[in-house]
Every structure is written in C-alpha cells, then in structure tokens.
Design a protein around this motif. Sequence first.
Motif, PDB file in Angstrom:
ATOM      1  N   GLY A  35      40.834  42.105  36.452  1.00 34.01           N
ATOM      2  CA  GLY A  35      42.062  41.327  36.566  1.00 34.01           C
ATOM      3  C   GLY A  35      41.820  39.912  36.078  1.00 34.01           C
ATOM      4  N   PRO A  36      42.796  39.078  36.094  1.00 35.69           N
ATOM      5  CA  PRO A  36      44.156  39.334  36.572  1.00 35.69           C
ATOM      6  C   PRO A  36      44.996  40.076  35.542  1.00 35.69           C
ATOM      7  N   GLN A  37      46.301  40.132  35.796  1.00 35.29           N
ATOM      8  CA  GLN A  37      47.196  40.859  34.904  1.00 35.29           C
ATOM      9  C   GLN A  37      47.202  40.265  33.498  1.00 35.29           C
ATOM     10  N   VAL A 100      46.428  52.711  33.623  1.00 33.75           N
ATOM     11  CA  VAL A 100      46.845  53.105  34.973  1.00 33.75           C
ATOM     12  C   VAL A 100      45.757  52.783  35.999  1.00 33.75           C
ATOM     13  N   ALA A 101      44.502  53.137  35.675  1.00 33.45           N
ATOM     14  CA  ALA A 101      43.391  52.880  36.593  1.00 33.45           C
ATOM     15  C   ALA A 101      43.205  51.384  36.823  1.00 33.45           C
ATOM     16  N   CYS A 102      43.305  50.603  35.734  1.00 31.34           N
ATOM     17  CA  CYS A 102      43.117  49.157  35.852  1.00 31.34           C
ATOM     18  C   CYS A 102      44.232  48.525  36.691  1.00 31.34           C
ATOM     19  N   LYS A 103      45.487  48.936  36.424  1.00 32.05           N
ATOM     20  CA  LYS A 103      46.605  48.390  37.209  1.00 32.05           C
ATOM     21  C   LYS A 103      46.468  48.737  38.682  1.00 32.05           C
ATOM     22  N   LEU A 104      46.042  49.972  38.958  1.00 30.78           N
ATOM     23  CA  LEU A 104      45.853  50.374  40.352  1.00 30.78           C
ATOM     24  C   LEU A 104      44.770  49.537  41.019  1.00 30.78           C
ATOM     25  N   ALA A 105      43.658  49.308  40.303  1.00 36.71           N
ATOM     26  CA  ALA A 105      42.570  48.494  40.857  1.00 36.71           C
ATOM     27  C   ALA A 105      43.036  47.060  41.095  1.00 36.71           C
ATOM     28  N   ILE A 106      43.784  46.499  40.128  1.00 32.00           N
ATOM     29  CA  ILE A 106      44.278  45.123  40.281  1.00 32.00           C
ATOM     30  C   ILE A 106      45.252  45.030  41.457  1.00 32.00           C
ATOM     31  N   ASP A 107      46.153  46.034  41.568  1.00 31.21           N
ATOM     32  CA  ASP A 107      47.103  46.038  42.681  1.00 31.21           C
ATOM     33  C   ASP A 107      46.386  46.097  44.025  1.00 31.21           C
ATOM     34  N   ASN A 108      45.372  46.961  44.125  1.00 31.18           N
ATOM     35  CA  ASN A 108      44.611  47.055  45.378  1.00 31.18           C
ATOM     36  C   ASN A 108      43.903  45.745  45.686  1.00 31.18           C
TER      37      ASN A 108
END
Length: 230
Positions: A35-37, A100-108
């Motif tokens: 991250g970040p986004q 998808v995996a990266c966004k999920l990790a960043i969200d968590n």
Amino acid sequence: MASSADVHVRICGQEIIKYDLEIKALIQDIRDCPGPQSTLLELNSQVKEKFSQLRLRIQDLEQMAREQDRETDRLAIQAETESQRRQMLSNRTAWRKAIVACKLAIDNMEKDELLRGGENQSSRQRRATKETLAETSSSITESLMSISRMMAEQVNQSEDTISTLATSSRTVQETNEEFRNMTGTIHLGRKLILKYNRRELTDKLLIFLALALFLATVLYILKKRLFPFI
C-alpha cells in the motif's frame, strides 16, 4: 545471411519477450505491494502501459506473418503470435488476481490501522475527558472558593453595616432622649416663665392696690384735717 524480414521478426519477438518479463515483474510487485492505494494505482498504470506496448508488438508480429512468402515461415510466426497472445491473456488473468489480493491486503491493513487508531483515539479521548473533568472540577472549586470569599466579605460587610446601624440607632435614641429632656426642660421653663409673669402681674396689682389704698388714706387724713366739718 538472414533476410531483413527475419531480423525484424527476431527484434519484434525479443521486444515481446521483454514486455512479457516486465509485466510479470510488475504483477509480482502488485502482489507484494503493502500500500497505500496510490502505489497500487501507479503500478497498475505501468502495467497498462506495458500491455499496450505488448499488444502493439504482437499485432506487428501478426502482420509480419501475413507478409511472409514461405508458408512454413508464415505458420511458424502465426504460431508464435498465438503463443504470445495466450501468454498475454494469462498475464492479464494473473494481473487481475494480483490486484484483488493487493486490494484485500490493503483493506485489511487499513482496517487494522483504523481499529488501532480507534483504540488510540478512544484512549486519547478518555485521557482528554479526564483532563477536561479535572480542569472543570478545578474551575468549579475555584469558583466555589471565590463565591465563598465573596459571601464572607458580604457577611463581614453586613456585620459592619448592622454594627453601624446599631450605633446609629443608639445615637438616634440618645438624641431623642436628649430632645425629650430638652422638651421637658423647655416646657418646665415655659411654665416657670408663665408663673413668674403671673406673679409679676399679681405683685404689680398688689402694689397698685396698696398705693391706691395709701393715697386714699392720705387723702382721707388730709380731708379730715383740712376740712374737719365736712
């Protein structure tokens, strides 16, 4: 000696391989992105650019296949083109999964940070609330002490005022007593003066009667002596 067409095909193939490797490396960077986004958006932008360049080179390779004179060369280049096209599609699939995996990790990670931040904020709020309550309590205590001092001053002033009023009352009573005494004295003096005036009038009347009697006696004596036969 290789022909010019063969050289162009090899160069195009090498560029396709280079873009493919760069895309794979960027996809791995996306999987590992903490991250970040904004970082993820930058990596996605680079991947899109590489896919665009790769697609153009595959189209060039396909055009070169159609331009080949020998059927064997044309089929070989078309086979290579299809292979690279399938590889590009495979990379696209891997790219989507990595996103998808990266966004999920960043969200968590952001959720964890929010939770930790919420706990820290809650602790800070509790601490701030305690400090505010302490300051408020101190302010109220100071206000009560100030009010107490003001009330004590008012009581002292009231006591002084009452004492002054009592002194003034005694003074007024004493003055009234003196006035009453003076009034009695004046009344008594008036009576004495009136009595003295009556006595003086009585004395004058008695003196006048005595004088009249004396004159009458003198006249009678003179009459008897001067005119004995009358």
